[in-house]
Scaffold this active site. Structure first.
Site, mmCIF file in Angstrom:
data_model
loop_
_atom_site.group_PDB
_atom_site.id
_atom_site.type_symbol
_atom_site.label_atom_id
_atom_site.label_comp_id
_atom_site.label_asym_id
_atom_site.label_seq_id
_atom_site.Cartn_x
_atom_site.Cartn_y
_atom_site.Cartn_z
ATOM 1 N N ASP A 61 -11.556 -9.834 5.173
ATOM 2 C CA ASP A 61 -12.843 -10.067 4.492
ATOM 3 C C ASP A 61 -13.259 -11.518 4.699
ATOM 4 O O ASP A 61 -14.440 -11.814 4.906
ATOM 5 C CB ASP A 61 -12.747 -9.749 2.984
ATOM 6 C CG ASP A 61 -13.192 -8.319 2.665
ATOM 7 O OD1 ASP A 61 -13.019 -7.435 3.530
ATOM 8 O OD2 ASP A 61 -13.713 -8.076 1.555
ATOM 9 N N ASP A 74 -1.334 -18.653 2.465
ATOM 10 C CA ASP A 74 -2.288 -19.531 1.762
ATOM 11 C C ASP A 74 -2.737 -20.672 2.678
ATOM 12 O O ASP A 74 -3.924 -20.993 2.764
ATOM 13 C CB ASP A 74 -1.712 -20.041 0.429
ATOM 14 C CG ASP A 74 -0.293 -20.599 0.536
ATOM 15 O OD1 ASP A 74 0.336 -20.471 1.616
ATOM 16 O OD2 ASP A 74 0.205 -21.163 -0.457
ATOM 17 N N LYS A 84 4.468 -14.884 3.166
ATOM 18 C CA LYS A 84 4.705 -15.734 2.000
ATOM 19 C C LYS A 84 6.224 -15.794 1.802
ATOM 20 O O LYS A 84 6.762 -15.494 0.727
ATOM 21 C CB LYS A 84 3.964 -15.127 0.792
ATOM 22 C CG LYS A 84 3.849 -16.024 -0.405
ATOM 23 C CD LYS A 84 2.916 -17.217 -0.221
ATOM 24 C CE LYS A 84 3.027 -18.111 -1.453
ATOM 25 N NZ LYS A 84 2.384 -19.414 -1.264
ATOM 26 N N TYR A 103 0.814 -1.222 0.000
ATOM 27 C CA TYR A 103 0.000 0.000 0.000
ATOM 28 C C TYR A 103 0.849 1.275 0.000
ATOM 29 O O TYR A 103 0.302 2.373 0.001
ATOM 30 C CB TYR A 103 -0.925 0.017 1.226
ATOM 31 C CG TYR A 103 -2.163 -0.833 1.077
ATOM 32 C CD1 TYR A 103 -2.065 -2.221 0.958
ATOM 33 C CD2 TYR A 103 -3.433 -0.259 1.061
ATOM 34 C CE1 TYR A 103 -3.209 -3.004 0.835
ATOM 35 C CE2 TYR A 103 -4.574 -1.033 0.935
ATOM 36 C CZ TYR A 103 -4.455 -2.405 0.818
ATOM 37 O OH TYR A 103 -5.591 -3.178 0.698
ATOM 38 N N ASP A 159 -5.756 -7.269 4.568
ATOM 39 C CA ASP A 159 -6.971 -6.825 3.872
ATOM 40 C C ASP A 159 -7.789 -8.034 3.440
ATOM 41 O O ASP A 159 -8.999 -8.113 3.683
ATOM 42 C CB ASP A 159 -6.568 -5.983 2.656
ATOM 43 C CG ASP A 159 -7.779 -5.496 1.887
ATOM 44 O OD1 ASP A 159 -8.732 -5.018 2.523
ATOM 45 O OD2 ASP A 159 -7.767 -5.607 0.634
#
Ligand code: NAD
Ligand code: IPM
Ligand code: MN
Length: 355
Positions: free
Chosen positions: A245, A217, A184, A133, A241
């Site tokens: 959700d 993941d 990751k 970001y 982010d």
């Protein structure tokens, strides 16, 4: 002296839910002073204002918190005003903790077989001031077959260390035994290698809390498989982010998901995880409870812990026994109620609890 709160309702359903949220907060009769600002798409389209010059300084010096609805409007194609309002406040006020509790309030809202309130109760601390970001990057040879587009992920030792520290502090304060860091690092060996190293260092300073590092993941999968294995999750801006959700979907949807953008001890911003929902704006369908739960997070930040608990309990009761907007009514039963009806019932509960 009253604590001054800047209310920025924003676009779409923002004003509808902010009205309810402020009414609930005002009913608590705390020394809070609400001041309304009209920043958002209408103002931007009218006179070009995103945020006026000096506004950040005004927030820093004179306000205790920002109570924020949502921004985003189909009439502003690139949503540049949204970046200039919300992301600018996160960055310029250095609100490095994006705190997003994912708590199930009623078993009937769980989309996972056999997982209820006891299993779905994790909190995500999302790094909120850097990562992908940061806005570092650019486009070269735009519109040609040789076009190159880059967004650079920024990970600083200071940035990673302070969010990891915040995650362990959160766990210790609330009596949670486990912190999981998601990255990751198997592919992003540089930036996420830094996360691994710093997380391990910070974990050593908090030996009473169990620390685990996971690939994001695998974590996304495991949150669906066994959410009860997680208390506190800490991760970078983009992964946070996405995971939140997912967290919202596991705990009743966006209509119930709250967040705080926090710098401890400084002016901080509280906003629902959801956006401006243009598809339901102006129809009385918006669930105001996420916004109300943001109010509770804000009260905690402002040192009003008892009132924060009272608001949380009232929302829980509203979900379990009261009327619901159309996002929840199919799962909880009963006819769908409007934003205002849910707000009025909740207000009555809060007033009753205050007596
Ligand atoms: P959204 O969160 O606005 O809506 C997604 C879906 O959830 C829609 O179907 C919507 O009706 C529903 N929904 C959202 N909040 C709800 C509520 N309180 N009650 C009932 N249903 C609700 O996401 P989107 O549609 O992807 O984005 C719309 C706009 O909002 C875009 O411009 C986006 O950039 C912006 N946005 C802003 C924020 C923010 O201000 N923090 C966050 C996310 C998206
Ligand atoms: C959120 C939103 C924002 C984000 C958008 C609106 C910039 O999705 O708060 O989760 O990506 O952080
Ligand atoms: Mn989001």
């Amino acid at each position: 002296m009253a604590q001054r709160i800047a209310v920025i309702p924003g676009d779409g359903i923002g004003p509808e839910v902010a009205r309810v949220g402020v009414r609930i907060l005002e009913s608590l009769q705390l020394p809070l002073q609400f001041e309304w600002f009209d920043f958002g798409a209408d103002r931007y389209l009218r006179d070009g204002t995103i945020l006026p010059a000096g506004f950040m300084d005004e927030l820093r010096t004179n306000f205790a918190a920002v109570y924020f609805g949502a921004v985003g409007d189909p009439r502003v194609p690139g949503n540049e005003h949204a970046k200039g309002i919300l992301l600018a406040m996160r960055f310029e006020l250095d609100l490095y903790i994006n705190l997003r509790p994912c708590l199930l309030l009623d078993d009937r809202l769980s989309p996972l077989k056999g997982k209820g309130r006891r299993e779905l109760r994790f909190t995500v601390l999302r790094e909120n001031t850097e990562g992908l970001y940061a806005g570092v990057g650019g486009v070269f040879k735009k519109g040609t077959p040789d076009e190159i587009a880059q967004d650079v992920e920024v990970n600083t030792r200071k940035g990673v260390e302070r969010i990891c520290e915040a995650a362990f502090a959160h766990a210790e304060e609330r009596g949670f035994g486990r912190v999981c860091m998601a990255d990751k690092a198997n592919v992003l060996v540089h930036g996420h290698g830094l996360w691994r190293r710093v997380f391990a260092e910070v974990a050593r300073r908090h030996p009473a809390v169990q620390a685990k590092a996971m690939y994001v993941d695998a974590l996304a999968m495991d949150l669906v498989r066994q959410p009860e294995a997680y208390d506190v999750i800490v991760t970078n801006n983009l992964f946070g982010d996405i995971l939140t959700d997912l967290g919202a979907a596991l705990t009743g949807g966006l209509g119930l998901a709250a967040s705080g953008n926090i710098h401890p001890g400084r002016v901080s911003l509280f906003e629902p995880v959801h956006g401006s929902a243009p598809d339901i704006a102006g129809q009385g369908k918006a669930n105001p409870l996420a916004m109300v739960l943001c109010g509770a997070l804000m009260l905690e930040h402002l040192g009003h812990r008892r009132e924060a608990e009272l608001v949380n309990r009232s929302v829980e009761e509203q979900v379990q026994k009261g009327a619901h907007t159309p996002d929840l009514s199919p799962l909880l039963g009963g006819p769908a109620a409007t934003t205002e009806q849910v707000g009025s019932e909740l207000l009555a509960r809060v007033e009753e609890a205050l007596r």
